[in-house]
Design a protein around this motif. Structure first.
Motif, PDB file in Angstrom:
ATOM      1  N   ILE A 136     -29.597  -4.775 -14.705  1.00 16.27           N
ATOM      2  CA  ILE A 136     -30.252  -5.962 -14.175  1.00 16.27           C
ATOM      3  C   ILE A 136     -30.678  -5.695 -12.735  1.00 16.27           C
ATOM      4  O   ILE A 136     -30.219  -4.745 -12.097  1.00 16.27           O
ATOM      5  N   MET A 137     -31.563  -6.528 -12.212  1.00 14.14           N
ATOM      6  CA  MET A 137     -32.258  -6.232 -10.966  1.00 14.14           C
ATOM      7  C   MET A 137     -31.303  -5.949  -9.802  1.00 14.14           C
ATOM      8  O   MET A 137     -31.539  -5.049  -8.990  1.00 14.14           O
ATOM      9  N   MET A 138     -30.203  -6.699  -9.689  1.00 15.94           N
ATOM     10  CA  MET A 138     -29.317  -6.555  -8.530  1.00 15.94           C
ATOM     11  C   MET A 138     -28.531  -5.256  -8.522  1.00 15.94           C
ATOM     12  O   MET A 138     -27.929  -4.903  -7.508  1.00 15.94           O
ATOM     13  N   SER A 139     -28.522  -4.532  -9.636  1.00 12.01           N
ATOM     14  CA  SER A 139     -27.657  -3.354  -9.731  1.00 12.01           C
ATOM     15  C   SER A 139     -28.058  -2.229  -8.783  1.00 12.01           C
ATOM     16  O   SER A 139     -27.226  -1.405  -8.409  1.00 12.01           O
ATOM     17  N   SER A 140     -29.318  -2.198  -8.385  1.00  7.29           N
ATOM     18  CA  SER A 140     -29.727  -1.180  -7.423  1.00  7.29           C
ATOM     19  C   SER A 140     -29.442  -1.605  -5.982  1.00  7.29           C
ATOM     20  O   SER A 140     -29.630  -0.815  -5.056  1.00  7.29           O
ATOM     21  N   TYR A 141     -28.955  -2.846  -5.791  1.00  7.69           N
ATOM     22  CA  TYR A 141     -28.705  -3.372  -4.446  1.00  7.69           C
ATOM     23  C   TYR A 141     -27.225  -3.590  -4.147  1.00  7.69           C
ATOM     24  O   TYR A 141     -26.875  -4.023  -3.058  1.00  7.69           O
TER      25      TYR A 141
END
Length: 336
Positions: A276-281
């Motif tokens: 999901i999108m937040m996983s790289s942050y």
């Protein structure tokens, strides 16, 4: 070709009763309903689509059931459905079931009674019997994300088995041998397939599955990942890596590690599933198995729209590939 009169004769009921069963326009005793549906199956009866549309006053509306609107995975999948449907003039009605069977059944009945054109059911729980009743009525229905093998209908899923194999092979390739697992209900087909991938990968590596390294009370949310990490890492011989069966639970693992003195990835490797999108942050950024979330929704919508135009076409079961995303939580951070 069979007619509604043929169905009525075989079921030994009136034509009006057959119509009420197929169009859900009035109460029918369960015994009579089963006779009608059995006759429909035996005769392979296909209602006239144009006439049925006029009778049911179907709108350009599609119903979508998702299990948890809090989970970004389902939000991105739903966006794929909505974008695809909107492009051809359909409106999407989104219903959140909270993984509750009763709530899911209520939405199924309500959407059908409101005469939506069709349904996309994302990650269905224990509602196969109710979905089968809709299929017996020749109602357009697509299953997305969690397959239901016993249902004959269109479906699109990700390759959960291969994704789990990829995650485990990555950890084993980094010399981890004590790998903790945070899993959820294994009655869910997605979990069962990921679990099979874990077991097969360990077996091929000659490593026995250690029950002490399994936390099976996951609920796909961060708090259960935190609880699982606490259980696993307080053991006398804790794991050197943890594979959480989705990213949100992996976030809980990262939070526990950061608040209890565990260095990730030096002292503990962590990998999730979904991307999901937040996983790289996250800090460190989360290694994970990427599912094609938007494409799952897009493909589900395309299959339903195709079913509207080709009601007698063979059912499709599509499996989309996953991919391993390696980030800092399982390897040294990349210096830019």
């Amino acid at each position: 070709m069979s007619t509604i009169k043929d169905v009525a004769n075989l079921a030994q009921v009136s034509i009006a009763t057959v119509s009420r069963v197929l169009n859900n326009t009035g109460p029918v005793r369960s015994e009579l309903e089963e006779r009608v549906l059995d006759a429909v199956r035996k005769l392979s009866y296909q209602p006239n689509k144009m006439a049925r549309s006029l009778r049911r006053s179907e709108s350009l509306t599609i119903g979508v059931l998702i299990p948890d609107s809090r989970n970004p995975f389902f939000a991105e999948l739903a966006k794929g459905i909505e974008d695809t449907c909107a492009a051809v003039g359909y409106t999407v009605v989104l219903c959140n079931t909270d993984e509750q069977t009763e709530k899911a059944i209520h939405y199924l009945n309500t959407l059908y009674q409101q005469r939506v054109a069709g349904l996309i059911v994302v990650s269905p729980g224990q509602i196969a019997a109710h979905l089968q009743r809709l299929l017996d009525r020749r109602f357009p229905l697509v299953i997305a994300d969690r397959p239901l093998p016993l249902l004959e209908t269109d479906s699109v899923v990700a390759d959960n088995y291969s994704g789990a194999c990829q995650a485990m092979q990555h950890l084993l390739g980094s010399e981890h041998r004590r790998i903790g697992l945070i899993v959820s209900d294994r009655y869910l087909e997605t979990v069962r397939l990921r679990w099979a991938g874990v077991e097969d990968t360990l077996r091929m590596a000659g490593i026995a599955l250690d029950n002490h390294l399994i936390y099976s009370k996951g609920d796909f949310l961060p708090q259960s990942g935190y609880a699982g990490a606490e259980m696993l890492l307080k053991q006398e011989h804790p794991p050197t890596a943890i594979f959480a069966f989705n990213d949100l639970m992996a976030y809980g693992v990262l939070h526990y590690a950061q608040t209890n003195g565990w260095q990730v990835p030096e002292g503990l490797a962590v990998i999730g599933f979904d991307d999901i999108m937040m996983s790289s942050y996250t800090n460190p950024s989360l290694s994970t198995v990427a599912q094609p979330k938007y494409e799952l929704g897009q493909k589900a919508a395309e299959m339903l729209l195709r079913r509207f135009q080709q009601s007698n076409a063979p059912f499709q079961q599509i499996v989309l590939p996953t991919s391993l995303i390696v980030r800092a939580s399982t390897s040294a951070a990349v210096k830019l």
